[in-house]
Write a protein that holds these residues in place. Structure first.
Motif, short mmCIF file in Angstrom:
data_model
loop_
_atom_site.label_atom_id
_atom_site.label_comp_id
_atom_site.label_asym_id
_atom_site.label_seq_id
_atom_site.Cartn_x
_atom_site.Cartn_y
_atom_site.Cartn_z
N THR A 30 119.98 13.71 15.47
CA THR A 30 120.70 14.42 14.42
C THR A 30 120.26 13.93 13.06
OG1 THR A 30 122.50 12.81 14.42
CG2 THR A 30 122.71 14.68 15.91
N ILE A 48 125.65 16.66 12.94
CA ILE A 48 124.92 17.85 13.39
C ILE A 48 125.28 19.04 12.52
CG2 ILE A 48 124.61 19.48 15.28
CD1 ILE A 48 125.20 17.16 17.22
N ASP A 517 121.62 22.10 19.16
CA ASP A 517 122.69 21.49 18.37
C ASP A 517 124.04 21.88 18.94
OD1 ASP A 517 121.05 20.13 16.61
OD2 ASP A 517 121.18 21.65 15.02
#
Length: 533
Positions: A30, A48, A517
């Protein structure tokens, strides 16, 4: 040219998302900073959500403990979001509720005319009933087969594969039944009765009452040695369809670029281009332009294989003129019975089967006594109201989630998921969803990552809407969404719906980072839900 090439590569991404291990590895970490404020979310989830790709995007999230009704996380739960294929949670739920999970489609063949021993002086009519697969995916145990990347996406996504079942299995069974009924000669014609419903323009792909092999011809190219023609196999092989390949095998590591062209009527197909010597067999598809004429010929050929001759020419237009106003007084000489609808729902949800999702709209119209597919949206309204859900939280003009008007709120998706938990179908519905890191369009979610939060413990439907941004020469991701269930430990479940609208990224490779994600956020939510209990 660049924008057109990228756009071609995105056509199917709007409905199903998969990735190879190489593309997923970069999504394991991330980075970033920006707008989402703390809504009780952990720092790793916030990191994220605040990546640069989401600088101008809007996140939505609603997670609820399904046992207690406690809201765990909430970000804009009542705001409309573009759903992508998570709209299928609405349309498939409505179709399932309308038909019932154990509903089977019975496709009859009626004898029109008079019998004299083994001779039918008249015609056979197959009365299409909207069976999604007609036996073409049915395994010996009666379940419906699928692969992580379905053949319906073969022209747009790498890695599409075929199930091993014979696409003509249902027609072969019907032909065998006709022969078992004592008919060996048909002095007349064979017709497909397509009058069950009429589709409308907003349903793309457009459903048809008779569907064989998803109305596609499969074209599988296998490399040979560099400089030599590649091998081509295709199915289902039905006259008058003819396929030619001019594909050449190039050196290992070379370019695999296959192009499919077809005549206006779809019956003359050419596969051209190159395939690398070290490439896996590569699948492409060509659309069947006239499913009724195709089905008629396929049935006549199946009858011939079963020992039943038909005097009419096997190829040509579907002779709807022989169909009677009613089948009262005619004899049923065969019938194909489908697997239960729950198996079709599973197929639609696992691989994001667009044709099947749109077909559900038409089937709901038929259930309501209409022949117009557009009337099927009333089935969605009726389902939502019966479930105690406000229909104004949904906007849909198709079943697949690909229309510009389609919108859902995180709240309504959670309400639908919660509804199923209060029914005898709870487990069947949950297990019909893709499972994170295990199957369907979430099969590759964990590939290449050193750890995989939530693997096997998240049941969820993903969705995507994406296109090419010509101003900035990058990809615009109108929507990336994910909705389903999180295992919360001790047999408890949380429902959740996660959405981001308005993200952007540079290319296809980094696009898959965005896809993952959401997978990673869902996995982290699952771990945290389990830790709570």
């Amino acid at each position: 040219m660049r924008s057109r090439a990228i756009a071609r590569g995105l056509r199917a991404v709007a409905a199903v998302v998969t990735a190879t291990a190489a593309t997923v590895m970069s999504a394991c970490g991330t980075a970033g900073a920006a707008p989402v404020q703390d809504a009780g979310l952990s720092p790793d989830i916030l990191a994220i959500m605040n990546k640069p790709a989401y600088q101008h995007a809007q996140w939505g999230l609603l997670e609820i403990d399904d046992t207690t009704g406690e809201v765990i996380h909430s970000l804009y739960p009542d705001q409309f979001f573009i759903p992508g294929s998570t709209a299928k949670l609405v349309s498939v739920s409505s179709t399932w509720h309308t038909l019932g999970g154990d509903h089977r489609f019975t496709t009859p063949v009626q004898a029109l005319g008079t019998r004299s021993g083994p001779v039918l002086d008249g015609s056979l009519a197959l009365v299409a009933q909207g069976d999604l697969t007609m036996g073409g995916r049915t395994k010996p145990d009666g379940t419906v087969d699928f692969t992580p990347i379905d053949h319906t996406y073969a022209n747009d996504l790498p890695g599409a594969t075929l199930t091993p079942e014979n696409p003509l299995a249902g027609l072969n069974e019907i032909a065998g039944q006709v022969r078992a009924a004592g008919i060996t000669e048909v002095h007349g014609d064979v017709a497909i009765d397509p009058r069950l419903f009429t589709s409308f323009s907003e349903l793309d792909p457009s459903p048809t009452p008779l569907i064989i092999n998803d109305n596609l011809i499969d074209l599988l190219t296998t490399p040979t040695t560099p400089g030599q023609p590649a091998e081509l196999s295709w199915r289902p092989q039905v006259a008058p369809y003819q396929v030619e390949s001019t594909v050449r095998t190039v050196a290992a590591g070379g370019t695999t670029d296959l192009v499919v062209t077809a005549s206006p009527d779809g019956t003359r197909i050419t596969v051209s281009g190159t395939i690398a010597a070290d490439a896996q067999p590569t699948l492409r598809v060509s659309h069947i332009q006239d499913p009724n004429a195709f089905g008629r010929t396929a049935l006549i050929e199946a009858l011939a294989r079963a020992g039943v001759t038909v005097t009419a020419p096997p190829t040509g237009p579907n002779p709807v003129g022989v169909l009677p106003p009613s089948y009262d007084g005619t004899d049923r000489v065969a019938a194909y019975v489908s697997p239960v609808y729950e198996q079709y729902a599973r197929l639609i949800l696992k691989v994001s089967h667009n044709l099947g999702a749109n077909l559900g709209i038409c089937l709901m119209a038929v259930a309501a006594g209409s022949h117009e597919c557009e009337d099927g949206f009333g089935g969605i309204t009726a389902f939502l109201r019966q479930a105690g859900i406000d229909p104004t939280k949904v906007q849909l003009l198709d079943g697949r989630g690909g229309n510009p008007v389609d919108r859902v709120t995180p709240d309504v998706e959670n309400e639908i998921l919660h509804y199923w938990q209060g029914t005898p179908e709870a487990t069947r519905f949950r297990e019909a969803l893709p499972i994170l890191g295990v199957d369907g369009s979430l099969a590759f979610a964990c590939a290449g990552c050193p750890t995989c939060p939530g693997k096997g413990k998240v049941w969820a439907k993903p969705g995507t809407v994406a296109g090419f941004d010509a101003v900035n020469q990058r990809l615009a991701v109108g929507a990336e969404t994910l909705g389903g269930y999180l295992a919360a430990g001790h047999g408890r479940l949380h429902t959740f719906y996660l959405a981001v609208n308005g993200a952007s990224t540079q290319n296809i490779d980094t696009f898959f980072d965005l896809v993952n994600d959401l997978n990673r956020i869902a996995g982290l939510l699952q771990e945290q839900a389990e830790a709570r209990h």
